[in-house]
Scaffold this active site. Sequence first.
Site, PDB file in Angstrom:
ATOM      1  N   HIS A   1       0.871  -1.182   0.000  1.00  0.00           N
ATOM      2  CA  HIS A   1       0.000   0.000   0.000  1.00  0.00           C
ATOM      3  C   HIS A   1       0.903   1.225   0.000  1.00  0.00           C
ATOM      4  O   HIS A   1       1.540   1.525  -1.006  1.00  0.00           O
ATOM      5  CB  HIS A   1      -0.925  -0.100   1.213  1.00  0.00           C
ATOM      6  CG  HIS A   1      -2.055   0.877   1.245  1.00  0.00           C
ATOM      7  ND1 HIS A   1      -2.381   1.701   0.196  1.00  0.00           N
ATOM      8  CD2 HIS A   1      -2.958   1.163   2.228  1.00  0.00           C
ATOM      9  CE1 HIS A   1      -3.423   2.444   0.521  1.00  0.00           C
ATOM     10  NE2 HIS A   1      -3.790   2.138   1.759  1.00  0.00           N
TER      11      HIS A   1
ATOM     12  N   HIS B   1      -2.278  -1.959 -10.127  1.00  0.00           N
ATOM     13  CA  HIS B   1      -3.192  -1.373  -9.146  1.00  0.00           C
ATOM     14  C   HIS B   1      -4.455  -2.211  -9.112  1.00  0.00           C
ATOM     15  O   HIS B   1      -4.883  -2.710 -10.153  1.00  0.00           O
ATOM     16  CB  HIS B   1      -3.532   0.078  -9.543  1.00  0.00           C
ATOM     17  CG  HIS B   1      -4.060   0.871  -8.402  1.00  0.00           C
ATOM     18  ND1 HIS B   1      -5.377   0.836  -8.035  1.00  0.00           N
ATOM     19  CD2 HIS B   1      -3.435   1.695  -7.528  1.00  0.00           C
ATOM     20  CE1 HIS B   1      -5.539   1.620  -6.987  1.00  0.00           C
ATOM     21  NE2 HIS B   1      -4.384   2.143  -6.650  1.00  0.00           N
TER      22      HIS B   1
ATOM     23  N   ASP C   1       2.942   5.615  -7.028  1.00  0.00           N
ATOM     24  CA  ASP C   1       4.199   5.454  -6.300  1.00  0.00           C
ATOM     25  C   ASP C   1       5.419   5.353  -7.195  1.00  0.00           C
ATOM     26  O   ASP C   1       6.551   5.397  -6.713  1.00  0.00           O
ATOM     27  CB  ASP C   1       4.130   4.199  -5.425  1.00  0.00           C
ATOM     28  CG  ASP C   1       3.186   4.398  -4.270  1.00  0.00           C
ATOM     29  OD1 ASP C   1       3.233   5.481  -3.667  1.00  0.00           O
ATOM     30  OD2 ASP C   1       2.391   3.497  -3.985  1.00  0.00           O
TER      31      ASP C   1
END
Length: 447
Positions: A276, A317, A373
């Site tokens: 996460h 994702h 990210d």
Amino acid sequence: MNDTALSPSPTETLSVKDNRTGKTYEFPIQNGTIRAMDLRKIRVDEDDFGLMTYDPAFTNTASCRSRITFIDGEKGILEYRGYPIEQLAEKSTFLEVAWLLLNGELPTEAEAKAFTEHVCLHTYLHENTKKFMEGFRHDAHPMGMLLSTVGALSTFYPAAKNIFDAKQRAHHVIRLIAKMPTIAAFTYRHSIGFPYVYPDNDLSYTGNFLSMMKKMAEPKYKVHPTLERALDVLFILHADHEQNCSTNAMRGVGSAHTDPYSAVAASTAALYGPLHGGANEAVLKMLREIGDVKAVPAFVQEVKQGSGEKRLMGFGHRVYKNYDPRAAVIKKLADEVFEVTGKNPLLAIALELERIALQDDYFVRRKLYPNVDFYSGLIYEAMGFHSDFFTVLFAIPRTAGWLAQWQEMLLDPDQKIARPRQIYLGPARRDWVPFSERRETTAPLVA
Ligand code: ACO
């Protein structure tokens, strides 16, 4: 979404035939869902508990009806209260976005000013919090410090338990948004052995945060406007993302009517996980491991040939099956930041990795694209943040989203304490036996 959109249309129904009994059932369809509780009516006899669905990790279960964040993962769309993330990132400040998430509308100029002042009033921590933080080991992970300290705040503000008192609730929401950057900066100063810097409330939300992180002996920290704005944009991009793991933790813990400080501690713990919020830290580790642009093809090959244990961090994702719109904004932002800080040498490896992966059948077929990210860590590193601090930079803005979702959950008459069901597959009832009759446990998990 308005209320009429939620009311059932009588023509939209689902017919289900139970082949065990030959009975047919008809269930209303609302907003593309059926009520899981309707399935309970499907039983073989009076003693039957009724049918349930099995959905580990909630991959196809709507746990709430929300008006906060909209994502279309197939098209790569993210909107807060209907506003596209790209427009908010270009035109708003983080505190305006926090207001939007919490209240449903963008603030007027006067509301934005008053809200900013209100947040600034609450940036200071009780001195005992500082002492408490000093007790951590010198090398404590800042996320461990952050989640413990925010949880500890519940002991400083026992009135926060009054979660159905609207005034109290709003007060603690503002306190949390205001104090997260202060706690975060203190965890950083602790990790490098520098004295804590108190908030400077003349500065903006991100300007003050940078001052608490970086200020040394100078009487006033001079914030670089490009970096201040870049951090504000990153905060906007991370402010909410509907029902992800940490938000689910916030709603789940909050559903027990826990105070918001303890619930934010729980969601911070969820965010700590490498799948996460910890992913951008893992991206940099991966880029360093690759080490050179020439080594990228071999690394990609290794990922493809493994049995899933080695992943391309920052790719893929649960929801986006297209380019994560936040990654696109961050990629543009990176150029502006690198102009001030100088280029991060790992950028070339990241760009090559993205180029190769986006044309490789393995990633294309699985719809694996860069997520938020993939590039954020490169910017954070160029701005001088340590990689173990990246998740903290995620937790600060996400606090606004967690609180908006928590507030919505509390005010939703449909919601109850979260309590999923299970399918029990353990032993049938058996009687206790003495040592003399027991057999050795095969492959004990804990010995
Ligand atoms: N690299 C290589 N293969 C991958 C990756 C990846 N990053 N992500 C998924 N896959 C593969 C899986 O091995 C699987 O392949 P298979 O069908 O041959 O078994 C397939 O794609 C589907 O993967 P799942 O694990 O089922 O997808 P899920 O939706 O459960 O996982 C997740 C999503 C956890 C984000 C995953 O893509 C991942 O681990 N990515 C790397 C970690 C990461 O970047 N996390 C940040 C997410 S963004 C955020 O939290 C802010």
